[in-house]
Design a protein around this motif. Sequence first.
Motif, PDB file in Angstrom:
ATOM      1  N   PHE A  88      31.276  76.427  35.215  1.00  0.00           N
ATOM      2  CA  PHE A  88      32.554  76.718  35.883  1.00  0.00           C
ATOM      3  C   PHE A  88      32.839  78.210  35.845  1.00  0.00           C
ATOM      4  CE2 PHE A  88      36.747  77.845  34.064  1.00  0.00           C
ATOM      5  CZ  PHE A  88      37.503  77.881  35.229  1.00  0.00           C
ATOM      6  N   GLY A  89      32.742  78.823  34.673  1.00  0.00           N
ATOM      7  CA  GLY A  89      33.015  80.258  34.545  1.00  0.00           C
ATOM      8  C   GLY A  89      32.028  81.109  35.316  1.00  0.00           C
ATOM      9  N   LEU A  90      30.754  80.785  35.186  1.00  0.00           N
ATOM     10  CA  LEU A  90      29.709  81.545  35.873  1.00  0.00           C
ATOM     11  C   LEU A  90      29.882  81.480  37.387  1.00  0.00           C
ATOM     12  CD1 LEU A  90      26.945  83.048  35.909  1.00  0.00           C
ATOM     13  CD2 LEU A  90      25.887  80.789  35.963  1.00  0.00           C
ATOM     14  N   LEU A  91      30.021  80.273  37.912  1.00  0.00           N
ATOM     15  CA  LEU A  91      30.126  80.113  39.362  1.00  0.00           C
ATOM     16  C   LEU A  91      31.430  80.690  39.913  1.00  0.00           C
ATOM     17  CD1 LEU A  91      28.576  76.552  39.744  1.00  0.00           C
ATOM     18  CD2 LEU A  91      27.532  78.765  40.300  1.00  0.00           C
ATOM     19  N   THR A  92      32.509  80.591  39.150  1.00  0.00           N
ATOM     20  CA  THR A  92      33.773  81.199  39.575  1.00  0.00           C
ATOM     21  C   THR A  92      33.616  82.712  39.684  1.00  0.00           C
ATOM     22  OG1 THR A  92      35.076  79.423  38.580  1.00  0.00           O
ATOM     23  CG2 THR A  92      36.218  81.497  39.011  1.00  0.00           C
ATOM     24  N   ALA A  93      33.000  83.313  38.678  1.00  0.00           N
ATOM     25  CA  ALA A  93      32.799  84.762  38.690  1.00  0.00           C
ATOM     26  C   ALA A  93      31.887  85.185  39.837  1.00  0.00           C
ATOM     27  CB  ALA A  93      32.211  85.208  37.350  1.00  0.00           C
ATOM     28  N   LEU A  94      30.796  84.466  40.033  1.00  0.00           N
ATOM     29  CA  LEU A  94      29.870  84.836  41.100  1.00  0.00           C
ATOM     30  C   LEU A  94      30.463  84.614  42.480  1.00  0.00           C
ATOM     31  CD1 LEU A  94      26.462  83.605  39.650  1.00  0.00           C
ATOM     32  CD2 LEU A  94      27.351  85.950  39.768  1.00  0.00           C
ATOM     33  N   LEU A  95      31.224  83.541  42.644  1.00  0.00           N
ATOM     34  CA  LEU A  95      31.865  83.297  43.932  1.00  0.00           C
ATOM     35  C   LEU A  95      32.914  84.367  44.233  1.00  0.00           C
ATOM     36  CD1 LEU A  95      31.900  81.435  46.360  1.00  0.00           C
ATOM     37  CD2 LEU A  95      33.566  80.021  45.187  1.00  0.00           C
ATOM     38  N   THR A  96      33.662  84.758  43.225  1.00  0.00           N
ATOM     39  CA  THR A  96      34.640  85.834  43.399  1.00  0.00           C
ATOM     40  C   THR A  96      33.931  87.133  43.776  1.00  0.00           C
ATOM     41  OG1 THR A  96      36.132  84.789  41.815  1.00  0.00           O
ATOM     42  CG2 THR A  96      36.491  87.128  42.253  1.00  0.00           C
ATOM     43  N   GLY A  97      32.851  87.439  43.088  1.00  0.00           N
ATOM     44  CA  GLY A  97      32.067  88.633  43.428  1.00  0.00           C
ATOM     45  C   GLY A  97      31.470  88.558  44.820  1.00  0.00           C
ATOM     46  N   ALA A  98      31.033  87.384  45.218  1.00  0.00           N
ATOM     47  CA  ALA A  98      30.450  87.209  46.555  1.00  0.00           C
ATOM     48  C   ALA A  98      31.502  87.415  47.645  1.00  0.00           C
ATOM     49  CB  ALA A  98      29.813  85.828  46.675  1.00  0.00           C
ATOM     50  N   VAL A  99      32.723  86.962  47.398  1.00  0.00           N
ATOM     51  CA  VAL A  99      33.805  87.166  48.374  1.00  0.00           C
ATOM     52  C   VAL A  99      34.003  88.654  48.627  1.00  0.00           C
ATOM     53  CG1 VAL A  99      36.315  86.976  48.701  1.00  0.00           C
ATOM     54  CG2 VAL A  99      35.002  84.988  47.978  1.00  0.00           C
ATOM     55  N   TRP A 100      34.062  89.437  47.559  1.00  0.00           N
ATOM     56  CA  TRP A 100      34.325  90.863  47.725  1.00  0.00           C
ATOM     57  C   TRP A 100      33.101  91.614  48.211  1.00  0.00           C
ATOM     58  CZ3 TRP A 100      38.882  91.921  48.826  1.00  0.00           C
ATOM     59  CH2 TRP A 100      39.927  91.192  48.290  1.00  0.00           C
ATOM     60  N   THR A 101      31.932  91.146  47.879  1.00  0.00           N
ATOM     61  CA  THR A 101      30.721  91.746  48.454  1.00  0.00           C
ATOM     62  C   THR A 101      30.700  91.491  49.961  1.00  0.00           C
ATOM     63  OG1 THR A 101      29.531  91.431  46.372  1.00  0.00           O
ATOM     64  CG2 THR A 101      28.202  91.807  48.343  1.00  0.00           C
TER      65      THR A 101
END
Length: 160
Positions: A88-101
């Motif tokens: 949950f934490g990993l995917l939330t962080a990566l998805l948030t980063g992907a949005v801004w990328t």
Amino acid sequence: MDDAPRSEFELSSPRRWTLIAGVYAFGCATVTALLLSDMLGLFAEVIGLPAALSMPLLASPALVAGAGLWWALVERLGTVTYPRGAAFGLLTALLTGAVWTGRFVLVWGPEMLTAGPVPLLVGFVLGAVAVAGVLVGLPITFVRRRNRTRSDAAGTANSL
């Protein structure tokens, strides 16, 4: 057994925990953004975010992603485990980063992702938030497991 009528507005425990997880993810993402503010401040400036609100804005996708991923990985399956919490934490962080990328690519174009130090910076930030994501997924999992154990024990006592 508990015969008290439930309010129409009372959230069931899985829904309540889903909302808590989203708010928790947003809070943790905001703290992480503040810790990385030197680097992320420049990033926020180049994609057109207002300086005063840039860190909470950068964390904002974690609110929705965190709630959705908590529901999908933990509550919907009914199994609260530490690997699911870390995911949950990993995917939330990566998805948030992907949005801004993605926002960066929309503003500057995909060729900018390969220019100069940009890939290194994007990789560093995604790596840092991925580690932070795994670490922040574990405490909420611990609290949820303790809450579930306590509510299961109370349910057993009420049914006796």
